[in-house]
Enzyme design. Sequence first.
Site, PDB file in Angstrom:
ATOM      1  N   ASP A  58      14.209 -12.537  -7.468  1.00 28.77           N
ATOM      2  CA  ASP A  58      15.403 -13.310  -7.142  1.00 28.77           C
ATOM      3  C   ASP A  58      15.253 -13.926  -5.750  1.00 28.77           C
ATOM      4  O   ASP A  58      14.139 -14.264  -5.362  1.00 28.77           O
ATOM      5  CB  ASP A  58      16.629 -12.379  -7.220  1.00 28.77           C
ATOM      6  CG  ASP A  58      17.874 -13.093  -7.721  1.00 28.77           C
ATOM      7  OD1 ASP A  58      18.433 -13.887  -6.945  1.00 28.77           O
ATOM      8  OD2 ASP A  58      18.286 -12.849  -8.870  1.00 28.77           O
ATOM      9  N   ASP A  77       7.255 -11.419  -0.863  1.00 27.52           N
ATOM     10  CA  ASP A  77       7.832 -12.770  -0.932  1.00 27.52           C
ATOM     11  C   ASP A  77       6.815 -13.752  -1.490  1.00 27.52           C
ATOM     12  O   ASP A  77       5.655 -13.753  -1.091  1.00 27.52           O
ATOM     13  CB  ASP A  77       8.263 -13.237   0.457  1.00 27.52           C
ATOM     14  CG  ASP A  77       8.673 -14.700   0.483  1.00 27.52           C
ATOM     15  OD1 ASP A  77       9.714 -15.028  -0.126  1.00 27.52           O
ATOM     16  OD2 ASP A  77       7.933 -15.519   1.073  1.00 27.52           O
ATOM     17  N   HIS A  97      22.429 -14.076  -3.732  1.00 26.06           N
ATOM     18  CA  HIS A  97      22.303 -13.768  -5.155  1.00 26.06           C
ATOM     19  C   HIS A  97      21.495 -12.500  -5.421  1.00 26.06           C
ATOM     20  O   HIS A  97      21.923 -11.611  -6.172  1.00 26.06           O
ATOM     21  CB  HIS A  97      21.666 -14.965  -5.872  1.00 26.06           C
ATOM     22  CG  HIS A  97      21.785 -14.941  -7.349  1.00 26.06           C
ATOM     23  ND1 HIS A  97      20.835 -14.354  -8.164  1.00 26.06           N
ATOM     24  CD2 HIS A  97      22.725 -15.434  -8.181  1.00 26.06           C
ATOM     25  CE1 HIS A  97      21.189 -14.507  -9.420  1.00 26.06           C
ATOM     26  NE2 HIS A  97      22.337 -15.149  -9.464  1.00 26.06           N
ATOM     27  N   VAL A 210      11.675 -10.301 -24.791  1.00 26.98           N
ATOM     28  CA  VAL A 210      12.565 -10.173 -23.637  1.00 26.98           C
ATOM     29  C   VAL A 210      13.945  -9.737 -24.112  1.00 26.98           C
ATOM     30  O   VAL A 210      14.463 -10.240 -25.112  1.00 26.98           O
ATOM     31  CB  VAL A 210      12.669 -11.512 -22.877  1.00 26.98           C
ATOM     32  CG1 VAL A 210      13.763 -11.465 -21.821  1.00 26.98           C
ATOM     33  CG2 VAL A 210      11.330 -11.853 -22.228  1.00 26.98           C
ATOM     34  N   SER A 258      24.271 -13.531 -14.514  1.00 25.77           N
ATOM     35  CA  SER A 258      23.459 -12.995 -13.421  1.00 25.77           C
ATOM     36  C   SER A 258      23.889 -11.576 -13.089  1.00 25.77           C
ATOM     37  O   SER A 258      23.079 -10.754 -12.653  1.00 25.77           O
ATOM     38  CB  SER A 258      23.605 -13.866 -12.170  1.00 25.77           C
ATOM     39  OG  SER A 258      22.737 -14.955 -12.192  1.00 25.77           O
TER      40      SER A 258
END
Length: 416
Positions: A58, A77, A97, A210, A258
């Site tokens: 994210d 990252d 988020h 998934v 989300s």
Amino acid sequence: MKRWTAGLVLMASLASVLVATPAHADAVRDQEYWLQEYGIEAAWKTTKGAGVTIAVIDTGVDGTVKELVGAVTGGTDFSGQGSSNGQTPVGDDNPAHGTLVASLAAGRGTGTGAGVIGAAPAANILAISIGFTGGPISSDDQIAQAVRYAVDQGADVINLSLTRETLDWPVSWDSAFLYAMDNDVVVVAAAGNRGSGTTSVGAPATMPGVLTVAGVDVNGVASFNASTQGITIGVAAPSEDLVGVAPGGSHVLWNGTSGATPIVAGIVALVRAAHPELDAANVINRIVATAHDTGAPGADAIYGFGLIDAEDAVNANVPLVEENPMGSLAEWITIYRRAESTPAPVPTFSPSPEPVPEGDNSTIAGPISPLGTLLPTVSMLRNVGVPLAIYGIFLLILAGSGVLAWRRFRSMRERE
């Protein structure tokens, strides 16, 4: 397959800031209606997810907020904008988020009955920050790298609260997601929100294997703005009036799949902790097999197999399966990537004129009529001329003998 370069889209809308009061009941914890209504608190009697790692791919996770201190145990990252441990929020759109997502998956709370607590409050968070607006490395490639990194770092669950807003996905995702599935990692993805323009499920939620999560309101009814539809939906979970913790420690109400997705990712962590012997296919099967059917037979495009039930997912007697109920990515790749590849040219036979030997004075004929193919050519006559002549002489002799025998027979009859 067409290569999309558009950035990925986050799926959450923030609402008002909440201020916790020092009353007997905590205003923040009281907002988490799903903990009791969806069997999460009951499942905690068996496990709280200890020993399980949830990778949150994210905008980065602020591990310094009180609810997440000790929860974030690693990360990195891929955006080029964050910190090496993935704990610096990145992006201009909604940098909070990733922290909100992590808090609903594995928040620790701020004390007994206070603060945001996740569905698996003893699970660990692997914070992986990516960019959502392109950059030196496209968002697509960052996702592929992040998924592989999560697997290599020992993640048991991968949370993807994002969408490409396309049914298809880049080829680079094939091998990355297949790598996760081959290594027994459960991938959980958000279906998307109509309110943000996602009218139908988009990748990665369209990928076979998934576990795709749709959203419902506080009454368990399919949310219009904070969810969407699609035949790949696995289960539905709360996506409206969610409370989460943002970077810096503030609490906010937010909507979107989300938020529904990390709730389910947390329940997956509970199942993995309670049943470490199960592979990813059977973990997913426990989630979908124990979901509460909403009335439609089998899975439907709104709720999937139904509303999540954490207690049953952890404790119910569920028969084992041999295949992932959400499908096989490997099989999809075999069928569709092969079909999309450019077929090898099929050689065609084009007759060419027979070379004329030296000394041959014959000429090469022009176009041949359909009947011409039934007639002998000069070359054919040359190659079979001698045997054919011998055969012809033999036939003439045979015919002559037959005529003589017939005449003799007639002469003998006349004499009689």
